[in-house]
Design a protein around this motif. Structure first.
Motif, PDB file in Angstrom:
ATOM      1  N   GLU A  17       0.865  -1.177   0.000  1.00  0.00           N
ATOM      2  CA  GLU A  17       0.000   0.000   0.000  1.00  0.00           C
ATOM      3  C   GLU A  17       0.904   1.231   0.000  1.00  0.00           C
ATOM      4  O   GLU A  17       1.761   1.357   0.871  1.00  0.00           O
ATOM      5  CB  GLU A  17      -0.877   0.012   1.253  1.00  0.00           C
ATOM      6  N   GLU A 220       1.756  -6.669   8.655  1.00  0.00           N
ATOM      7  CA  GLU A 220       1.851  -5.400   7.923  1.00  0.00           C
ATOM      8  C   GLU A 220       2.964  -4.563   8.541  1.00  0.00           C
ATOM      9  O   GLU A 220       2.962  -4.346   9.752  1.00  0.00           O
ATOM     10  CB  GLU A 220       0.507  -4.663   8.025  1.00  0.00           C
ATOM     11  N   LYS A 271      -3.437  -6.136  14.522  1.00  0.00           N
ATOM     12  CA  LYS A 271      -4.034  -5.481  13.368  1.00  0.00           C
ATOM     13  C   LYS A 271      -5.549  -5.332  13.517  1.00  0.00           C
ATOM     14  O   LYS A 271      -6.237  -6.253  13.933  1.00  0.00           O
ATOM     15  CB  LYS A 271      -3.721  -6.288  12.111  1.00  0.00           C
TER      16      LYS A 271
HETATM   17 MG    MG Z   1      -3.920  -1.257   5.155  1.00  0.00          MG
END
Ligand code: MG
Ligand code: ADP
Length: 485
Positions: A17, A220, A271
């Motif tokens: 991203e 992430e 997350k």
């Molecule tokens: Mg994201």
């Protein structure tokens, strides 16, 4: 474990991203200036502070930027869309929600062509590109006891660009981010400056046993601030996850951060899931409709894209992949290159001057090509002088070019004439002169013929002196060797 070892057993899967801050004069939903580096909390207003009762107003520039990127990447453009609120609490988000797009992003699908080793290419598919706003900035390292908040960034327009989980190595990730940054810069919609945070990357990564079809649990890594760190954090994470799996431990679905000094990632938080944000349509902004005419206008205003330039430079101008990529890396350099070609057809020489003398001049003086004093036409004339054997390449590079910098508007031929740099000797004259010098120095001639290579310098010195520095050393050397044998 070593990475090479892990890759014999596991296959990494990466999705990226990218948040790109858009180049606009004002913020996404109000008139505050969009500017980096101002005194904290000076570019704010009741709207960016999220005061109750204020109304956001949409900045149309943002749509145009998003459409440019979407068209450049061959995305499906959404013609009727709205904004959504993403709700969460954080000190740098005074409204308590971010205006973004959830179910109806402005662009879907699309792809980015990346270059791999051996001239191979790969298409990285995109999932979506959507418009949203930046949050303010929490500053943790200025005050030992408190976190400070700067809201200048709150409401700055962003595009979030999301790939499918199709990136298979840290190198592919590196190439993807580089390619995206180059494109954003060519389109002039984001300055791509990762250190200043105008382009930020989050990397999602999981591993699975080689040949498996089922993705592993992912982690992430947030806010990587250089392309190099994107690559390093992925390599670190692949090994970390493999060690966990080998020891029958689960991969916790986490948001992690990368410490560039230690070269390691560490956990930040568990997350969040999408439902934690309770997305709903933003009631304060009208839905947006994109007319056909608007799209066509954007299309016709787009500059040549890096891949189009690449095709042209390698096919029409016969540049090598290496030369073409270096010149295209910066749009302004590519433009300058093509303006030289308006005046000469020696494509290779133009590329060499640009990547050689001109680039070193720019580097040494820390200036951009826009401020380079010599007009493209004069660089073409310089190339002609060499091609017509009027000045040697080394003289042009070492003497004439520096003089042109001082007298950027003067025709290089005139500068060369005034300095007596025009070579009077054609190849025949030069041969004659060299023969004469050889004959005048029989002792040195015999020593050189017997293999004392250092005497080459002696003869070249004499030739340069006799020609008052106008002879081409390379050509003189060739002729010298020929005449000796
Ligand atoms: Mg994201
Ligand atoms: P979120 O909104 O939680 O960030 P998304 O579904 O939008 O999640 O996905 C974010 C990124 O994660 C995308 O780039 C996607 O390709 C990537 N991704 C999804 N699943 C995986 C996985 N198992 N391994 C690696 N990357 C993944």
């Amino acid at each position: 474990m070593e990475l090479e070892e892990v890759l014999l057993k596991y296959e990494p899967v990466v999705g990226i991203e990218i948040h790109a801050q858009l180049k606009t004069k004002s913020k996404a939903y109000c008139g505050d200036k969009n500017e980096f580096g101002s005194t904290p909390n000076t570019l704010i207003s009741p709207i960016s502070l999220g005061h109750p009762g204020t109304l956001p107003k949409f900045n149309k520039k943002v749509i145009n930027h998003a459409l440019k990127l979407g068209l450049a990447l061959d995305c499906d453009i959404t013609r009727y869309m709205h904004f959504d609120r993403k709700n969460y609490f954080y000190a740098d988000l005074p409204k308590g929600y971010q205006i973004t797009q959830d179910k109806k992003p402005i662009c879907k699908n699309g792809k980015v062509l990346i270059r791999l080793e051996n001239n191979n290419t790969k298409e990285i598919e995109l999932t979506r590109i959507h418009m949203e706003e930046d949050s303010g900035k929490s500053i943790h390292d200025l005050d030992p006891f408190n976190t400070l908040i700067d809201l200048n960034r709150a409401g700055v327009p962003l595009l979030e660009i999301v790939t499918e989980p199709v990136i298979k190595s840290s190198f592919e990730a590196y190439q993807y981010v580089s390619e995206m940054r180059k494109l954003l810069r060519h389109l002039d919609i984001c300055d791509g400056n990762m250190e200043e945070g105008s382009m930020r990357c989050d990397v999602n990564i999981s591993i699975m046993p080689l040949g498996s079809k089922e993705f592993g649990d992912r982690v992430e890594i947030k806010n990587l601030n250089s392309i190099r760190n994107v690559q390093r954090s992925i390599d670190y994470e692949i090994v970390r996850q493999a060690e966990l799996l080998d020891n029958n431990k689960p991969i916790l679905v986490q948001t992690r951060t990368f410490d560039a000094t230690k070269g390691k990632t560490s956990a930040m938080r568990k997350k969040e899931a999408a439902h934690d944000y309770r997305y709903f349509p933003e009631p304060d902004l009208n839905p947006i409709k994109i007319e056909e005419k608007h799209l066509l206008d954007i299309k016709s205003s787009m500059p040549a894209l890096p891949n189009e330039l690449y095709e042209k430079f390698t096919n029409n101008y016969n540049l090598s992949t290496y030369d073409a990529l270096i010149i295209i890396e910066q749009k302004e350099i590519a433009i300058y290159y093509e303006s030289i070609l308006n005046f000469t057809k020696n494509y290779k020489a133009a590329a060499n001057w640009l990547m050689g003398n001109i680039k070193s001049y720019l580097n040494q003086n820390a200036i951009e090509i826009e401020f380079f004093p010599i007009k493209a036409e004069n660089i073409a004339l310089l190339i002609d002088l060499i091609d017509n054997n009027m000045v040697s390449h080394s003289l042009a590079s070492q003497k004439l070019f520096p003089e042109m910098i001082k007298l950027p508007l003067v025709n290089p031929k005139k500068i060369a004439e005034e300095n007596n740099w025009i070579s009077e000797s054609s190849s025949d004259d030069l041969s004659e002169m060299i023969s004469k010098i050889i004959n005048e120095n029989p002792v040195e001639r015999e020593r050189l013929k017997n293999g004392e290579k250092k005497l080459t310098g002696f003869f070249i010195g004499k030739i340069m002196k006799a020609s008052k520095g106008t002879a081409d050393p390379k050509k003189s050397n060739q002729l010298l060797n020929k005449l000796l044998n």
